[in-house]
Design an enzyme around this catalytic site. Structure first.
Site, PDB file in Angstrom:
ATOM      1  N   HIS A   9       0.830  -1.209   0.000  1.00 21.92           N
ATOM      2  CA  HIS A   9       0.000   0.000   0.000  1.00 21.92           C
ATOM      3  C   HIS A   9       0.860   1.253   0.000  1.00 21.92           C
ATOM      4  O   HIS A   9       2.043   1.238   0.360  1.00 21.92           O
ATOM      5  CB  HIS A   9      -0.934  -0.003   1.215  1.00 21.92           C
ATOM      6  CG  HIS A   9      -0.210   0.058   2.528  1.00 21.92           C
ATOM      7  ND1 HIS A   9       0.365   1.210   3.020  1.00 21.92           N
ATOM      8  CD2 HIS A   9       0.049  -0.902   3.448  1.00 21.92           C
ATOM      9  CE1 HIS A   9       0.932   0.975   4.184  1.00 21.92           C
ATOM     10  NE2 HIS A   9       0.764  -0.309   4.465  1.00 21.92           N
ATOM     11  N   GLU A  79      -1.508  -7.042   8.099  1.00 23.85           N
ATOM     12  CA  GLU A  79      -0.113  -6.860   8.502  1.00 23.85           C
ATOM     13  C   GLU A  79       0.194  -7.650   9.767  1.00 23.85           C
ATOM     14  O   GLU A  79      -0.703  -8.103  10.482  1.00 23.85           O
ATOM     15  CB  GLU A  79       0.162  -5.364   8.695  1.00 23.85           C
ATOM     16  CG  GLU A  79       1.576  -4.984   9.103  1.00 23.85           C
ATOM     17  CD  GLU A  79       2.689  -5.454   8.150  1.00 23.85           C
ATOM     18  OE1 GLU A  79       2.854  -6.679   7.987  1.00 23.85           O
ATOM     19  OE2 GLU A  79       3.407  -4.594   7.615  1.00 23.85           O
TER      20      GLU A  79
END
Length: 199
Positions: A9, A79
């Site tokens: 990202h 994550e």
């Protein structure tokens, strides 16, 4: 089998300042949005058979901005759960643990809703994602794209190459970049890493 594309990202306020951003849902900065948009030509030049994205908004917005459609949210793409190190920089951690290294030491325990993960636990999630990718390749033509997070994608790369999760440390990964995992003579390889369009 096609190539596996990894997209980290775009930039967030926390990634810019070096704060560990695991389960905290931090949005992209404007620079992060620009980074994502800049990847559009790289994505459009390939036939995408399937795309998967982390549940967090920084990854979902990146997927949208790079023009991916029919993207499936994959919970295992989140994550690393940094536990007690969530929101803390490596510099701050080193004040009390000067030899600490995420990829071998893991994290300090956190609260019940995010207790933290060991490198091995992150590796197990990466293996599940890779099994999902294999199933996608078996049922579609073209490349598969994963839009997710830096540390997790580094561990996933290590596992794809048959290495232990700790070897994710070898693959530095910038925000808003594209990587390509492929094969050579039937063996997994890194075909491209940390790619950004020429400025």
């Amino acid at each position: 089998m096609g190539d596996l594309f990894l997209v980290r990202h775009g930039e967030t306020e926390w990634s810019r300042s070096g704060r560990h951003t695991g389960l905290t849902d931090v949005p992209l900065t404007e620079k992060g949005r620009e980074q994502a948009r800049s990847l559009v030509p790289l994505i459009r030049s390939h036939r995408i058979g399937a795309a998967f994205v982390s549940p967090f908004q920084r990854a979902r917005e990146t997927a949208e901005l790079i023009g991916l459609h029919d993207v499936r949210i994959e919970p295992d793409l989140h994550e690393w759960d940094y536990g007690g190190y969530e929101g803390i920089t490596t510099v701050e951690i080193h004040r009390s643990r000067p030899d600490w290294f995420l990829f071998t030491d893991g994290v300090a325990p956190g609260p019940p809703d995010h207790p933290g993960e060991t490198p091995e636990q992150v590796g197990e999630r990466a293996d599940r994602v890779l099994a999902t990718v294999d199933a996608a390749f078996a049922n579609t033509e073209g490349c598969v794209v994963l839009v997710a997070h830096g540390h997790f994608l580094r561990v996933l790369t290590a596992r794809h190459l048959g290495l232990p999760p700790s070897h994710g440390a070898l693959f530095q990964l910038g925000t808003g970049t594209l990587c390509r995992l492929g094969t050579e003579h039937g063996r997994p390889v890194i075909a491209a890493w940390n790619v950004r369009p020429p400025s």
